[in-house]
Structures are given as structure tokens and as C-alpha cells.
Design a protein around this motif. Structure first.
Motif, PDB file in Angstrom:
ATOM      1  N   LEU A  15      -5.649  22.789 -20.331  1.00 49.42           N
ATOM      2  CA  LEU A  15      -6.529  21.641 -20.380  1.00 49.42           C
ATOM      3  C   LEU A  15      -7.796  22.019 -19.635  1.00 49.42           C
ATOM      4  O   LEU A  15      -7.832  22.991 -18.891  1.00 49.42           O
ATOM      5  N   ARG A  16      -8.836  21.259 -19.863  1.00 51.85           N
ATOM      6  CA  ARG A  16     -10.087  21.496 -19.154  1.00 51.85           C
ATOM      7  C   ARG A  16      -9.957  20.929 -17.743  1.00 51.85           C
ATOM      8  O   ARG A  16      -9.277  19.930 -17.532  1.00 51.85           O
ATOM      9  N   ASP A  18     -11.941  19.198 -16.062  1.00 55.79           N
ATOM     10  CA  ASP A  18     -12.383  17.802 -15.964  1.00 55.79           C
ATOM     11  C   ASP A  18     -11.319  16.821 -16.448  1.00 55.79           C
ATOM     12  O   ASP A  18     -11.424  15.629 -16.202  1.00 55.79           O
ATOM     13  N   GLN A  19     -10.262  17.306 -17.096  1.00 53.15           N
ATOM     14  CA  GLN A  19      -9.161  16.464 -17.563  1.00 53.15           C
ATOM     15  C   GLN A  19      -7.994  16.412 -16.575  1.00 53.15           C
ATOM     16  O   GLN A  19      -7.083  15.614 -16.743  1.00 53.15           O
ATOM     17  N   ARG A  67     -16.058   9.171 -13.014  1.00 52.01           N
ATOM     18  CA  ARG A  67     -15.482  10.393 -12.449  1.00 52.01           C
ATOM     19  C   ARG A  67     -16.511  11.501 -12.281  1.00 52.01           C
ATOM     20  O   ARG A  67     -16.265  12.668 -12.570  1.00 52.01           O
ATOM     21  N   ARG A  83     -18.931  16.851 -14.501  1.00 50.78           N
ATOM     22  CA  ARG A  83     -17.866  16.951 -15.517  1.00 50.78           C
ATOM     23  C   ARG A  83     -18.221  17.990 -16.568  1.00 50.78           C
ATOM     24  O   ARG A  83     -17.351  18.722 -17.036  1.00 50.78           O
ATOM     25  N   ALA A  87     -15.794  21.180 -17.416  1.00 46.05           N
ATOM     26  CA  ALA A  87     -15.224  21.291 -18.765  1.00 46.05           C
ATOM     27  C   ALA A  87     -15.166  22.734 -19.254  1.00 46.05           C
ATOM     28  O   ALA A  87     -14.387  23.055 -20.152  1.00 46.05           O
ATOM     29  N   HIS A  90     -10.858  26.291 -17.948  1.00 42.14           N
ATOM     30  CA  HIS A  90      -9.568  25.954 -18.549  1.00 42.14           C
ATOM     31  C   HIS A  90      -8.460  26.267 -17.553  1.00 42.14           C
ATOM     32  O   HIS A  90      -8.431  27.346 -16.962  1.00 42.14           O
TER      33      HIS A  90
END
Length: 99
Positions: A15-16, A18-19, A67, A83, A87, A90
Motif C-alpha cells: 500500500l502507499r 499515505d494509506q 490528514r 500526502r 504516496a 510503497h
């Protein structure tokens, strides 16, 4: 008849950054290679400060609203990232060597 087929280990779920939820450790898998020159410069700076495969990271705080920015712990240093910047990084959840 012996089974000579060896299954490869499943790839970790990426996932990135930022996630990633706040206060959850993760391990950097890679950093994206963007097309634009401006974003390539940004990614170069991210790798120079230590966002490289194998490094443990954790989001320690997030701004409100939206965020933004994200406070990211990398080693013994905390960085504030937008963000958009996060992003490009990873990660996979969990980190063996952190703290």
C-alpha cells in the motif's frame, strides 16, 4: 511421484504510505519512479533521507483536515510529508526491526 513444484511465497500486500493507518509499523518496499522531472527530484530527496527498501516506518501523527501533513517516523527521525509525497513510498504492514 514426488512433487518438484515449489510455490513462491506470496508477495506482501503493498500500500502507499499515505494509506497506512496512524501508529502502525510498516516496511518500505520501494519508491515509485514518476514520469515528471519535478516528482523525480522529490523521489530522489525521499531516497536520500532514507526512504529505501527494508526501512521501518510509522505514521505518528496526521494533520487535520484531510490528514495533511503526515508525520512519519523513520529510524530516530520524524519527517513531515505531504500526502502527495508519501504516496510515492510503497510499504507493507509490519516491521521486524523498529524502535
Amino acid at each position: 511421484m514426488p512433487n518438484n513444484h515449489i510455490d513462491a511465497a506470496p508477495a506482501p500486500a503493498a500500500l502507499r504510505l499515505d494509506q497506512l493507518p496512524d501508529n502502525q509499523w510498516a516496511t518500505v518496499l520501494d519508491v515509485a519512479r514518476p514520469d515528471s522531472a519535478e516528482d523525480r527530484e522529490l523521489v530522489l530527496r525521499l531516497t536520500e533521507i532514507g526512504f529505501v527498501p527494508g526501512e521501518a516506518v510509522r505514521i505518528v501523527a496526521s494533520g487535520v483536515p484531510g490528514r495533511e501533513p503526515i508525520a512519519v517516523r523513520l529510524g530516530h527521525t520524524t519527517f513531515a510529508l505531504r500526502r502527495h509525497e508519501a504516496a510515492f513510498i510503497h510499504v507493507t504492514r509490519g516491521a521486524a526491526n523498529h524502535g
